[in-house]
Scaffold this motif. Structure first.
Motif, short mmCIF file in Angstrom:
data_model
loop_
_atom_site.label_atom_id
_atom_site.label_comp_id
_atom_site.label_asym_id
_atom_site.label_seq_id
_atom_site.Cartn_x
_atom_site.Cartn_y
_atom_site.Cartn_z
N ALA A 117 0.62 -1.29 0.16
CA ALA A 117 0.00 -0.07 0.00
C ALA A 117 0.84 1.29 -0.07
CB ALA A 117 -0.91 0.09 1.20
N ASP A 118 2.15 1.00 0.23
CA ASP A 118 3.08 2.35 0.23
C ASP A 118 2.95 3.00 -1.05
OD1 ASP A 118 3.71 2.01 2.75
OD2 ASP A 118 5.64 1.06 2.41
N ALA A 119 2.94 4.23 -1.17
CA ALA A 119 3.04 5.02 -2.31
C ALA A 119 4.61 4.78 -3.13
CB ALA A 119 2.91 6.46 -2.31
N PRO A 120 4.60 4.74 -4.27
CA PRO A 120 6.06 4.30 -4.87
C PRO A 120 6.97 5.46 -4.67
CG PRO A 120 4.42 5.02 -6.61
CD PRO A 120 3.82 4.79 -5.46
N TRP A 121 6.61 6.73 -4.30
CA TRP A 121 7.57 7.64 -4.01
C TRP A 121 8.18 7.48 -2.53
CZ3 TRP A 121 2.73 8.82 -5.94
CH2 TRP A 121 1.93 9.27 -4.83
N ILE A 122 7.67 6.62 -1.64
CA ILE A 122 8.17 6.71 -0.29
C ILE A 122 9.18 5.89 -0.26
CG2 ILE A 122 7.51 5.60 2.01
CD1 ILE A 122 5.66 7.95 1.23
N THR A 123 10.28 6.57 0.43
CA THR A 123 11.68 6.02 0.31
C THR A 123 12.02 5.66 1.68
OG1 THR A 123 12.52 8.13 0.86
CG2 THR A 123 12.42 7.65 -1.44
N PRO A 124 12.85 4.83 1.73
CA PRO A 124 13.51 4.21 3.18
C PRO A 124 13.72 5.36 4.30
CG PRO A 124 14.59 2.96 1.58
CD PRO A 124 13.96 4.09 0.76
N ARG A 125 14.36 6.66 3.67
CA ARG A 125 14.46 7.82 4.54
C ARG A 125 13.14 8.22 4.99
NH1 ARG A 125 17.21 12.24 5.85
NH2 ARG A 125 16.24 14.22 5.42
N ILE A 126 12.20 8.22 4.01
CA ILE A 126 11.02 8.74 4.68
C ILE A 126 10.46 7.97 5.62
CG2 ILE A 126 8.43 9.43 4.04
CD1 ILE A 126 9.81 10.35 1.32
N LYS A 127 10.50 6.77 5.22
CA LYS A 127 9.98 5.44 6.42
C LYS A 127 10.61 5.79 7.76
CE LYS A 127 8.11 1.64 4.84
NZ LYS A 127 6.95 1.40 4.81
N ARG A 128 12.02 6.01 7.69
CA ARG A 128 12.67 6.01 9.04
C ARG A 128 12.25 7.51 9.56
NH1 ARG A 128 17.12 4.79 5.94
NH2 ARG A 128 17.77 7.17 5.92
N LEU A 129 11.95 8.64 8.90
CA LEU A 129 11.27 9.65 9.43
C LEU A 129 10.04 9.51 10.25
CD1 LEU A 129 12.22 12.30 6.86
CD2 LEU A 129 13.33 12.17 9.13
N ILE A 130 9.24 8.61 9.42
CA ILE A 130 7.68 8.38 9.92
C ILE A 130 7.85 7.58 11.29
CG2 ILE A 130 5.74 7.00 9.43
CD1 ILE A 130 6.05 7.83 6.66
N GLN A 131 8.91 6.63 11.28
CA GLN A 131 9.23 5.94 12.64
C GLN A 131 9.64 6.63 13.62
OE1 GLN A 131 11.97 2.82 11.40
NE2 GLN A 131 10.35 1.39 10.92
N GLN A 132 10.49 7.70 13.38
CA GLN A 132 10.94 8.59 14.35
C GLN A 132 9.94 9.44 14.87
OE1 GLN A 132 14.19 10.69 12.46
NE2 GLN A 132 15.56 9.00 12.78
N ARG A 133 9.11 9.98 14.07
CA ARG A 133 7.87 10.81 14.43
C ARG A 133 6.96 10.26 15.33
NH1 ARG A 133 3.68 11.79 9.66
NH2 ARG A 133 3.23 9.58 10.32
#
Length: 192
Positions: free
Chosen positions: A56-72
């Motif tokens: 379900a992740d959008a194709p532009w979601i990068t590992p960096r964005i996923k890490r930022l989401i986890q930190q958030r």
């Protein structure tokens, strides 16, 4: 990638004596040893990190964005100010990634219009192949019926126009006579 890793790699590469490379005579051997040393150092200072992607992740979601989401998500329960900073950073990163995703996917296709159009269709989620079967194997009557069925199935998926105001537009008047044409047993093409 943390800045400290870049600094450590920079210190290593500037201070490495390169005696292994200098001791060998052949150019190919020097190159092979150099690549081997650089690859080992790269893996030591920049180890691979595993990330999970979800369908379900959008194709532009990068590992960096996923890490930022986890930190958030972690900061939500511990530090509200950090949470707000990370929330804004995630929003900015997603906007930037989304803005760059599609142009990066099609920029190398500018010279070939066919590849460009196919890529744009795939990015938009459009089908590439037609559902109309090969018509050369059918008689003209059956081929016409197949084409009619195909386009009728497409039209059935389209929403009907809103006619609640009782007005009929010019395009509806032009289209109305197609709706009332009686269909006979067969239509002969190319004959008088």
């Amino acid at each position: 990638m943390p800045d400290s890793h870049l600094r450590e790699f920079g210190q290593w590469i500037t201070q490495h004596p390169w005696t292994e490379v200098l001791a060998v005579e052949g150019v190919q051997e020097k190159w092979d040893i150099y690549i081997n040393i650089i690859t080992q150092a790269f893996h030591r200072y920049f180890p691979l990190k595993q990330t999970r992607t979800h369908p379900a992740d959008a194709p532009w979601i990068t590992p960096r964005i996923k890490r930022l989401i986890q930190q958030r998500a972690k900061a939500f329960y511990t530090d509200i100010n950090l949470f707000r900073q990370l929330r804004n950073k995630v929003i900015r990163e997603i906007k930037r990634a989304k803005k760059m995703y599609y142009p990066n996917k099609i920029k190398h296709l500018q010279q070939n219009s066919s590849l460009w159009f196919n890529r744009v269709k795939s990015l938009c989620g459009m089908r590439q192949a037609s559902d109309i079967p090969l018509l050369s194997q059918f008689s003209p009557d059956l081929a016409a019926e197949q084409i009619n069925d195909h386009f009728a199935s497409i039209c059935q998926t389209l929403p009907l126009p809103d006619k609640s105001d009782g007005q009929v537009g010019q395009e509806d008047k032009n289209f109305a006579h197609f709706i009332t044409i009686p269909i006979g047993d067969s239509i002969e093409f190319g004959q008088k």
